[in-house]
Design an enzyme around this catalytic site. Structure first.
Site, mmCIF file in Angstrom:
data_model
loop_
_atom_site.group_PDB
_atom_site.id
_atom_site.type_symbol
_atom_site.label_atom_id
_atom_site.label_comp_id
_atom_site.label_asym_id
_atom_site.label_seq_id
_atom_site.Cartn_x
_atom_site.Cartn_y
_atom_site.Cartn_z
ATOM 1 N N HIS A 180 -17.299 3.221 -2.588
ATOM 2 C CA HIS A 180 -16.520 4.461 -2.447
ATOM 3 C C HIS A 180 -16.883 5.491 -3.515
ATOM 4 O O HIS A 180 -16.109 6.409 -3.776
ATOM 5 C CB HIS A 180 -14.997 4.195 -2.431
ATOM 6 C CG HIS A 180 -14.530 3.535 -1.165
ATOM 7 N ND1 HIS A 180 -13.217 3.204 -0.926
ATOM 8 C CD2 HIS A 180 -15.210 3.150 -0.053
ATOM 9 C CE1 HIS A 180 -13.106 2.653 0.272
ATOM 10 N NE2 HIS A 180 -14.312 2.601 0.814
ATOM 11 N N ARG B 116 0.848 -1.214 0.000
ATOM 12 C CA ARG B 116 0.000 0.000 0.000
ATOM 13 C C ARG B 116 0.880 1.260 0.000
ATOM 14 O O ARG B 116 0.535 2.260 -0.629
ATOM 15 C CB ARG B 116 -0.938 -0.028 1.216
ATOM 16 C CG ARG B 116 -1.793 1.214 1.341
ATOM 17 C CD ARG B 116 -2.854 1.053 2.413
ATOM 18 N NE ARG B 116 -3.474 2.311 2.754
ATOM 19 C CZ ARG B 116 -4.316 2.488 3.779
ATOM 20 N NH1 ARG B 116 -4.644 1.467 4.551
ATOM 21 N NH2 ARG B 116 -4.836 3.672 4.027
ATOM 22 N N CYS C 192 -18.819 -2.448 3.150
ATOM 23 C CA CYS C 192 -18.002 -1.290 3.452
ATOM 24 C C CYS C 192 -18.648 -0.566 4.623
ATOM 25 O O CYS C 192 -19.864 -0.610 4.797
ATOM 26 C CB CYS C 192 -18.000 -0.401 2.214
ATOM 27 S SG CYS C 192 -17.104 1.128 2.446
ATOM 28 N N TYR D 113 -15.317 9.898 -0.227
ATOM 29 C CA TYR D 113 -14.339 9.665 -1.298
ATOM 30 C C TYR D 113 -14.582 10.533 -2.530
ATOM 31 O O TYR D 113 -13.708 10.682 -3.376
ATOM 32 C CB TYR D 113 -14.315 8.183 -1.695
ATOM 33 C CG TYR D 113 -13.597 7.334 -0.666
ATOM 34 C CD1 TYR D 113 -12.219 7.176 -0.703
ATOM 35 C CD2 TYR D 113 -14.294 6.725 0.372
ATOM 36 C CE1 TYR D 113 -11.554 6.421 0.253
ATOM 37 C CE2 TYR D 113 -13.644 5.972 1.334
ATOM 38 C CZ TYR D 113 -12.266 5.822 1.268
ATOM 39 O OH TYR D 113 -11.618 5.087 2.222
ATOM 40 N N ASN E 133 -10.433 -4.494 0.136
ATOM 41 C CA ASN E 133 -10.493 -3.437 -0.877
ATOM 42 C C ASN E 133 -9.721 -3.786 -2.138
ATOM 43 O O ASN E 133 -8.808 -4.585 -2.079
ATOM 44 C CB ASN E 133 -9.885 -2.152 -0.288
ATOM 45 C CG ASN E 133 -10.950 -1.334 0.414
ATOM 46 O OD1 ASN E 133 -12.092 -1.302 -0.013
ATOM 47 N ND2 ASN E 133 -10.563 -0.672 1.495
HETATM 48 C C1 G6P Z 1 -12.631 3.527 5.152
HETATM 49 C C2 G6P Z 1 -13.035 2.664 4.008
HETATM 50 C C3 G6P Z 1 -12.330 1.354 4.006
HETATM 51 C C4 G6P Z 1 -10.854 1.566 4.115
HETATM 52 C C5 G6P Z 1 -10.520 2.390 5.313
HETATM 53 C C6 G6P Z 1 -9.047 2.767 5.303
HETATM 54 O O1 G6P Z 1 -13.251 3.127 6.270
HETATM 55 O O2 G6P Z 1 -14.388 2.450 3.960
HETATM 56 O O3 G6P Z 1 -12.624 0.706 2.815
HETATM 57 O O4 G6P Z 1 -10.209 0.320 4.240
HETATM 58 O O5 G6P Z 1 -11.240 3.558 5.364
HETATM 59 O O6 G6P Z 1 -8.653 3.038 6.600
HETATM 60 P P1 G6P Z 1 -7.128 3.058 7.008
HETATM 61 O O7 G6P Z 1 -7.140 3.274 8.480
HETATM 62 O O8 G6P Z 1 -6.539 1.727 6.601
HETATM 63 O O9 G6P Z 1 -6.510 4.174 6.234
#
Ligand code: G6P
Length: 440
Positions: free
Chosen positions: A202, A96, A172, A257, A150
């Site tokens: 999203h 990531r 989600c 988003y 995701n």
């Molecule tokens: C949101 C989204 C998720 C995503 C997350 C990322 O809740 O709905 O799909 O995984 O944010 O969170 P993070 O703490 O990993 O940046």
């Protein structure tokens, strides 16, 4: 007497697992989970042991009759499962970091599920999920797959289209959070409101009505964005700031988003500034995870720690456990999930995955009819669906032309030579997770 349920969670070493465990414990009376299997891979073994032991302590403290199993053997776990949940991250957080850093170094948004990063997350994830589906066909053909991995919409698309597996629900936490937080902003009880979401994961819009059918969407837009924007409803996106004239004209509420598409300049500027101080979001998440796992190691900890709320996926258990509960008990609960369109949004083909408000029944999600969007939403929706279809096709075929087509279409990626450069850099960075692109 019921035999009790067998739930399998792939990516069990995730820091989110205590959320799930808490959700199952809270619902134990109506959802008797007798076996909870946490599966991970060798690279995730240490985390699996830490979080798995924490899950065992939670079960013990709750005094329920449930066995928690930890394993690296996915096939052993899948045998006769009732529900399989997926929360895996191919390449872990290090992948990531590349998804976020590489586009950013070319002056483009670097994000987990959007832009070039989101496309590459799909490329790494789709083949692994399709492999899991093949195992499920053999070992637990009646089970439901509840996917939280995701990009959840593209994963659902791949499973329906290429996995030929209909019993998938993509989920989600964004709609769950929106319902709770927006009802608070309106000073109403969630039970008196109907939130109607439609779009893609999203990338959905919604309206809200009261129980007499009065449309409260414009009021919500005013309350939420009229001043200078409220805090975002998820921890990983800073604030909800839009141009009021434009957002009012939408006629619907956007999701957090949408800021990447409607406010690209602002988001890029903020991301670059944040990067200078904290690194990318993934690097920050790595630090939060480290702290969480230090807490999980404490043999005295037998409940979900507060710090988990710093992750963007808060209320995930609400979604995951409630969906399983709704299917198992045919609860006919209204929830928003990714599922097959089947005519729900008339601007998109019937066979694609969409994220829409549904009634969750014993037979799965039944979407509420939505109809057609006005041009301001329809244009982006159709473009993004085409981009998703090309991405999923590229993930399966490993064809660079198809991938470049998806890049060219994505509004967050500069087209032309810049697109190709970012694509080649990401392909090289993720080589070990992209077997379809490096077959010989
Ligand atoms: C949101 C989204 C998720 C995503 C997350 C990322 O809740 O709905 O799909 O995984 O944010 O969170 P993070 O703490 O990993 O940046």
């Amino acid at each position: 007497m019921t035999k009790g349920l067998k739930i399998v969670t792939i990516g069990g070493g995730s820091s989110y697992t205590p959320e799930l465990m808490e959700g199952f414990i809270d619902r134990y009376q109506e959802l008797p989970v007798k076996e909870f299997w946490l599966v991970d891979i060798e690279a995730g073994k240490e985390k699996l042991d830490i979080v798995g032991n924490m899950a065992k302590r939670m079960v013990k403290a709750a005094g329920i009759d449930c066995e928690v199993h930890l394993t690296l053997d996915r096939r052993e776990a899948l045998k006769d499962a009732d529900f399989v949940t997926t929360q895996l991250r191919v390449g872990l957080l290090d992948a990531r970091i590349q998804d976020e850093r590489i586009p950013l170094s070319h002056g483009m948004i670097g994000q987990e599920t959007n832009g070039a990063g989101g496309i590459f997350k799909a490329l790494r994830t789709v083949p692994v999920i399709l492999d899991i589906v093949e195992d499920m066909k053999e070992l637990c053909p009646d089970a439901w797959l509840i996917n939280f991995t995701n990009p959840a919409g593209m994963v659902t698309e791949a499973v329906l289209r290429y996995g030929k597996w209909d019993k998938i629900i993509g989920l989600c936490n964004i709609p769950v959070n929106a319902v709770v937080e927006e009802a608070k902003l309106l000073g109403r009880d969630t039970r008196d409101l109907f939130f109607h979401f439609a779009g893609l994961n999203h990338l959905h819009w919604h309206t809200v009505k009261d129980n007499r059918g009065n449309d409260l969407t414009a009021e919500l837009v005013d309350v939420m964005y009229g001043q200078k924007g409220t805090d975002s409803i998820v921890a990983n996106i800073k604030d909800n700031e839009y141009l009021l004239e434009q957002i009012k004209h939408l006629g619907m509420m956007p999701c957090p988003y949408h800021q990447y598409y409607y406010m690209t300049d602002k988001m890029l500027k903020e991301e670059l500034a944040d990067f200078e101080v904290n690194g990318t979001r993934a690097e920050k998440v790595k630090r939060i995870e480290h702290e969480l796992f230090e807490l999980y190691k404490d043999p005295a900890l037998d409940y979900k720690p507060q710090q988990l709320a710093e992750r963007g996926g808060a209320r995930y258990s609400e979604a995951a456990c409630e969906i399983i509960n709704a299917i198992y008990n045919d609860k006919r609960r209204v929830m928003t999930v990714s599922t097959r369109n089947n005519g729900t949004i008339t601007d998109l083909p019937d066979d694609v995955a969409v994220e829409v408000t549904c009634m969750i029944t014993g037979a799965g999600p039944v979407p509420f009819q939505f109809g057609s969007f006005p041009p301001q939403e329809r244009g982006l929706l159709q473009l993004m669906k085409a981009m998703e279809l090309l991405t999923v096709e590229a993930a399966v075929t490993g064809d660079k032309g198809t991938l470049l087509q998806a890049f060219t279409m994505n509004p967050l990626i500069l087209s032309g030579y810049a697109a190709k450069e970012v694509m080649e850099e990401l392909l090289a960075a993720h080589k070990e997770y992209l077997p379809n692109f490096y077959r010989n």
